[in-house]
Design an enzyme around this catalytic site. Structure first.
Site, mmCIF file in Angstrom:
data_model
loop_
_atom_site.group_PDB
_atom_site.id
_atom_site.type_symbol
_atom_site.label_atom_id
_atom_site.label_comp_id
_atom_site.label_asym_id
_atom_site.label_seq_id
_atom_site.Cartn_x
_atom_site.Cartn_y
_atom_site.Cartn_z
ATOM 1 N N GLN A 7 6.491 82.828 13.107
ATOM 2 C CA GLN A 7 7.179 83.648 11.971
ATOM 3 C C GLN A 7 6.850 82.545 10.502
ATOM 4 O OE1 GLN A 7 11.305 83.723 14.007
ATOM 5 N NE2 GLN A 7 11.373 85.484 12.544
ATOM 6 N N CYS A 42 16.733 89.779 12.516
ATOM 7 C CA CYS A 42 15.563 88.903 12.758
ATOM 8 C C CYS A 42 15.110 88.511 11.153
ATOM 9 C CB CYS A 42 14.378 89.615 13.217
ATOM 10 S SG CYS A 42 12.958 88.786 13.486
ATOM 11 N N LEU A 43 14.831 87.269 10.811
ATOM 12 C CA LEU A 43 14.459 86.824 9.521
ATOM 13 C C LEU A 43 13.307 87.640 8.827
ATOM 14 C CD1 LEU A 43 15.424 82.968 9.735
ATOM 15 C CD2 LEU A 43 16.696 84.949 8.445
ATOM 16 N N HIS A 56 14.854 86.781 22.284
ATOM 17 C CA HIS A 56 14.495 87.448 21.118
ATOM 18 C C HIS A 56 13.259 86.369 20.463
ATOM 19 C CE1 HIS A 56 15.222 89.052 16.671
ATOM 20 N NE2 HIS A 56 14.416 88.031 16.655
ATOM 21 N N GLU A 57 13.642 85.272 20.448
ATOM 22 C CA GLU A 57 12.757 84.408 19.926
ATOM 23 C C GLU A 57 11.368 84.129 20.617
ATOM 24 O OE1 GLU A 57 13.160 83.310 16.789
ATOM 25 O OE2 GLU A 57 15.250 83.851 16.793
ATOM 26 N N GLY A 85 17.689 81.452 14.839
ATOM 27 C CA GLY A 85 16.593 81.305 15.301
ATOM 28 C C GLY A 85 15.387 81.520 14.718
ATOM 29 N N HIS A 124 8.838 86.773 19.953
ATOM 30 C CA HIS A 124 7.976 86.528 18.669
ATOM 31 C C HIS A 124 6.575 85.588 19.403
ATOM 32 C CE1 HIS A 124 10.180 87.444 15.327
ATOM 33 N NE2 HIS A 124 11.435 86.828 15.839
HETATM 34 NI NI NI Z 1 13.382 87.207 14.774
#
Ligand code: NI
Length: 188
Positions: free
Chosen positions: A51, A113-114, A155-156, A46, A159
């Site tokens: 991000q 998370c990235l 989660h996304e 995701g 953001h």
């Molecule tokens: Ni994330």
């Protein structure tokens, strides 16, 4: 298409509130193509536009990593090493997503998370949601979700409000994660 740089904590741009998408144009298509390319390259399951420094309410998800030998994916995986069978990609794009009906019962996932690379922690979220979003043509979709999809979408969507999964942890735990990440960066 291009792979874009993924912002990492403590970059203040990750705290931005993302703005609704109003123009369903080629620029949006290019952004979404880049998000997929960047997510697959990372690899992750995701990625939200903020991000990569674009504070718009756009996110992409693909729960099916194509490479069977890929490392465990970042974002809401369950903390176990899977032996993935080769699977087809299932790219899904969510524009202006909303959660309509979060379930009262919660589910814990070991999330990553990235933007918080290589760190994982258990986060509790509603187990089921009803979600509404628009596609690249502006068409509205609505669907009930559970399992990893429900967790990943929540989660996304965090953001888009400038919230990271570590913000769901206690101050003590969050401090430990950030310290560990700092140590890892120094060692690299
Ligand atoms: Ni994330």
């Amino acid at each position: 298409m291009a792979i874009r740089e993924i912002l990492e904590v403590p970059d203040p741009r990750l705290k931005q509130i993302s703005a609704p998408v109003t123009q369903f144009n080629d620029e949006l298509r290019d952004l979404v193509a880049d998000l997929f390319e960047t997510m697959y390259d990372a690899p992750g399951i995701g990625l939200a536009a903020v991000q990569v420094g674009v504070p718009l309410r756009v996110l992409v998800i693909d729960l099916q990593p194509e490479d069977p030998d890929a490392e465990p994916v970042a974002c809401a995986h369950d903390g176990h090493h899977h032996h993935h069978q080769p699977t087809k990609r299932e790219p899904q794009v969510f524009i202006n997503p909303e959660i309509l009906a979060p379930s009262a019962d919660l589910k814990v996932y070991n999330e990553g998370c990235l933007s918080v690379p290589e760190m994982y922690a258990e986060v509790e979220r509603p187990a089921r949601i009803r979600a509404r979003w628009q596609d690249l043509d502006g068409k509205v979709h609505e669907e009930d979700m559970d399992g990893l999809m429900a967790t990943c979408l929540q989660h996304e969507m965090d953001h888009l409000e400038g919230i990271l999964f570590i913000d769901h942890l206690s101050r003590l735990k969050r401090g430990m994660v950030l310290k560990k990440l700092e140590k890892l960066r120094r060692a690299a």
